[in-house]
Scaffold this active site. Structure first.
Site, PDB file in Angstrom:
ATOM      1  N   CYS A  10      -1.223 -11.087   0.678  1.00 16.02           N
ATOM      2  CA  CYS A  10      -1.762 -10.686  -0.611  1.00 16.02           C
ATOM      3  C   CYS A  10      -1.939  -9.175  -0.547  1.00 16.02           C
ATOM      4  O   CYS A  10      -1.535  -8.542   0.416  1.00 16.02           O
ATOM      5  CB  CYS A  10      -3.044 -11.430  -0.981  1.00 16.02           C
ATOM      6  SG  CYS A  10      -4.447 -11.114   0.072  1.00 16.02           S
ATOM      7  N   CYS A  82      -1.129 -14.027  -4.475  1.00 18.02           N
ATOM      8  CA  CYS A  82      -1.705 -13.243  -5.580  1.00 18.02           C
ATOM      9  C   CYS A  82      -1.717 -14.091  -6.846  1.00 18.02           C
ATOM     10  O   CYS A  82      -0.853 -14.932  -7.042  1.00 18.02           O
ATOM     11  CB  CYS A  82      -0.895 -11.984  -5.810  1.00 18.02           C
ATOM     12  SG  CYS A  82      -0.894 -10.908  -4.365  1.00 18.02           S
ATOM     13  N   CYS A  89       2.199  -8.590  -5.487  1.00 17.11           N
ATOM     14  CA  CYS A  89       2.250  -9.293  -4.211  1.00 17.11           C
ATOM     15  C   CYS A  89       3.320  -8.641  -3.348  1.00 17.11           C
ATOM     16  O   CYS A  89       4.389  -8.312  -3.835  1.00 17.11           O
ATOM     17  CB  CYS A  89       2.590 -10.770  -4.412  1.00 17.11           C
ATOM     18  SG  CYS A  89       1.175 -11.856  -4.313  1.00 17.11           S
TER      19      CYS A  89
END
Length: 137
Positions: A10, A82, A89
């Site tokens: 992430c 994400c 991302c």
């Protein structure tokens, strides 16, 4: 059986990817070697650490890591976590399989400490359920 390497990604490696790393290692650590990273190194979200401790998973040794640390590693599965299109991302080249699974971002939660912990626990439990469905094979 070969143990597969899984990397959760992430943006900040502070919440969702940290929870996913801890959960997968705790649940199926005999089948997967698990890592997490992000594009920006920050720190592990303290509400995430508290929420994971509530279910017996200790993140005290976890730290936010850069995706650069894993660039030359042979990763089998990369999971981006994400939750909206505005959030970038990270992309990881060279993975054998790439999965995208959105989860709400605990860093955006507002309220009292108790209210935030409740919201973080909901995300934690959502990630846990997804991991059970995806990795218990």
């Amino acid at each position: 059986m070969k143990i597969k390497k899984v990397l959760f990604l992430c943006t900040h490696n502070s919440a969702r990817s940290q929870m996913a790393e801890g959960l997968l290692r705790s649940m199926y650590g005999d089948k997967y070697e698990v890592f997490s990273a992000g594009t920006e190194v920050t720190k592990v979200n303290p509400f995430v650490a508290m929420s994971m401790a509530q279910i017996g998973i200790d993140l005290s040794s976890h730290r936010s890591k850069s995706i650069e640390e894993f660039k030359n590693q042979d990763i089998d599965i990369v999971v981006t976590v994400c939750d909206n299109a505005k959030e970038a991302c990270p992309f990881f080249a060279g993975a054998k399989e790439i999965i995208h699974q959105s989860f709400s971002d605990p860093s955006q939660f507002k309220g009292t400490e108790e209210e935030i912990l409740i919201q973080v626990a909901a995300v934690r439990d959502e990630i846990k359920t997804w991991i059970e469905q995806r990795f218990n094979k």
